[in-house]
Design a protein around this motif. Sequence first.
Motif, PDB file in Angstrom:
ATOM      1  N   ARG A  10       0.806  -1.286  -0.029  1.00  0.00           N
ATOM      2  CA  ARG A  10      -0.009   0.253  -0.044  1.00  0.00           C
ATOM      3  C   ARG A  10       1.013   1.354   0.073  1.00  0.00           C
ATOM      4  NH1 ARG A  10      -5.587  -0.435   2.456  1.00  0.00           N
ATOM      5  NH2 ARG A  10      -5.295   1.852   1.893  1.00  0.00           N
ATOM      6  N   ARG A  11       0.436   2.255  -0.674  1.00  0.00           N
ATOM      7  CA  ARG A  11       1.204   3.589  -0.645  1.00  0.00           C
ATOM      8  C   ARG A  11       0.935   4.106   0.621  1.00  0.00           C
ATOM      9  NH1 ARG A  11      -1.215   6.726  -3.843  1.00  0.00           N
ATOM     10  NH2 ARG A  11       0.468   8.375  -3.213  1.00  0.00           N
ATOM     11  N   GLU A  12       1.657   3.711   1.789  1.00  0.00           N
ATOM     12  CA  GLU A  12       1.428   4.266   3.260  1.00  0.00           C
ATOM     13  C   GLU A  12       3.032   4.200   3.604  1.00  0.00           C
ATOM     14  OE1 GLU A  12      -2.596   2.295   4.350  1.00  0.00           O
ATOM     15  OE2 GLU A  12      -0.692   1.407   5.129  1.00  0.00           O
ATOM     16  N   CYS A  48      11.027   3.284  -2.841  1.00  0.00           N
ATOM     17  CA  CYS A  48       9.893   3.070  -2.176  1.00  0.00           C
ATOM     18  C   CYS A  48       9.174   4.373  -1.766  1.00  0.00           C
ATOM     19  CB  CYS A  48       9.887   2.298  -1.123  1.00  0.00           C
ATOM     20  SG  CYS A  48      10.131   0.498  -1.484  1.00  0.00           S
ATOM     21  N   ALA A  51       7.604   6.548  -4.516  1.00  0.00           N
ATOM     22  CA  ALA A  51       6.521   5.679  -4.993  1.00  0.00           C
ATOM     23  C   ALA A  51       5.185   6.068  -4.097  1.00  0.00           C
ATOM     24  CB  ALA A  51       6.507   4.020  -5.158  1.00  0.00           C
ATOM     25  N   VAL A  52       5.598   5.861  -2.790  1.00  0.00           N
ATOM     26  CA  VAL A  52       4.579   6.427  -1.722  1.00  0.00           C
ATOM     27  C   VAL A  52       4.126   7.805  -2.078  1.00  0.00           C
ATOM     28  CG1 VAL A  52       4.082   6.818   0.643  1.00  0.00           C
ATOM     29  CG2 VAL A  52       5.165   4.723  -0.103  1.00  0.00           C
ATOM     30  N   GLY A  55       3.226   8.155  -6.389  1.00  0.00           N
ATOM     31  CA  GLY A  55       2.898   7.247  -7.224  1.00  0.00           C
ATOM     32  C   GLY A  55       1.390   7.071  -7.511  1.00  0.00           C
ATOM     33  N   ALA A  61      -5.440   5.715  -2.177  1.00  0.00           N
ATOM     34  CA  ALA A  61      -4.663   5.020  -1.127  1.00  0.00           C
ATOM     35  C   ALA A  61      -5.304   4.804  -0.015  1.00  0.00           C
ATOM     36  CB  ALA A  61      -3.285   5.353  -0.884  1.00  0.00           C
ATOM     37  N   GLN A  83      -1.594   1.249  -4.268  1.00  0.00           N
ATOM     38  CA  GLN A  83      -0.265   0.349  -4.060  1.00  0.00           C
ATOM     39  C   GLN A  83       0.794   0.370  -5.135  1.00  0.00           C
ATOM     40  OE1 GLN A  83      -1.812  -3.432  -4.259  1.00  0.00           O
ATOM     41  NE2 GLN A  83      -2.662  -3.277  -6.377  1.00  0.00           N
ATOM     42  N   TYR A  84       1.885  -0.192  -4.649  1.00  0.00           N
ATOM     43  CA  TYR A  84       2.985  -0.045  -5.640  1.00  0.00           C
ATOM     44  C   TYR A  84       3.635  -1.493  -5.465  1.00  0.00           C
ATOM     45  CZ  TYR A  84       5.897   1.079  -1.438  1.00  0.00           C
ATOM     46  OH  TYR A  84       6.509   0.845  -0.287  1.00  0.00           O
ATOM     47  N   ASP A 101       5.170   1.896  -9.730  1.00  0.00           N
ATOM     48  CA  ASP A 101       3.778   2.345  -9.132  1.00  0.00           C
ATOM     49  C   ASP A 101       2.862   2.598 -10.205  1.00  0.00           C
ATOM     50  OD1 ASP A 101       4.103   5.112 -10.179  1.00  0.00           O
ATOM     51  OD2 ASP A 101       5.505   5.703  -8.680  1.00  0.00           O
TER      52      ASP A 101
END
Length: 195
Positions: A10-12, A48, A51-52, A55, A61, A83-84, A101
Amino acid sequence: MSMWWSLHLRREAASVPLARRFLLGTMETAGVDPDISYDLSVALSEACANAVEHGGDLREAGSTGGPGPACAGDERSRHACGQYRVTAYLDGEKCRIEVADSGPGFPAPCASRGAAPRPAGSSPDPVPYAVPQAGDPAHGRTAVHPPATAESGRGLCLIEELADHVHFGNRPGRGAVVSFDKVLKWREGALLMVS
């Protein structure tokens, strides 16, 4: 012997250390030299984090609670914006990592190295966020260095410094891809060491 793994995250913000720990655990188990593992884990963290941050639409998200309009198409593509994907390949000689992403992709290259980067999505037809180097055009992708006073934007440059080969590009359709590799060094008795 070789191995690979792929994570859909998840994009977190919490996903960044999770991916980093997963890579470090894999490298430790395989017997990769700790200095090489550290370099790759920092590069992965930067990819990453990118991407977060860039992305897709954060509302997709689930971070703001409401749906957002950024992802067009069917329900599956809307879900992908939240997500990525991280994929890592380890073999006897090198490790290759790819972070992909579903965001707007990298904007068009800046006119010169010293120019400030344009915001993501500002180009209607995004292409890799890179400037060709002199020499081999297939290998010639270089991140544009941000101004010294910029508060962010150094992650892609850091990836270039830590990895042996780096490529910044866009997936067909929508999304950015950062891929990089590094030649591995092994501890004595390592599981995947070249024989």
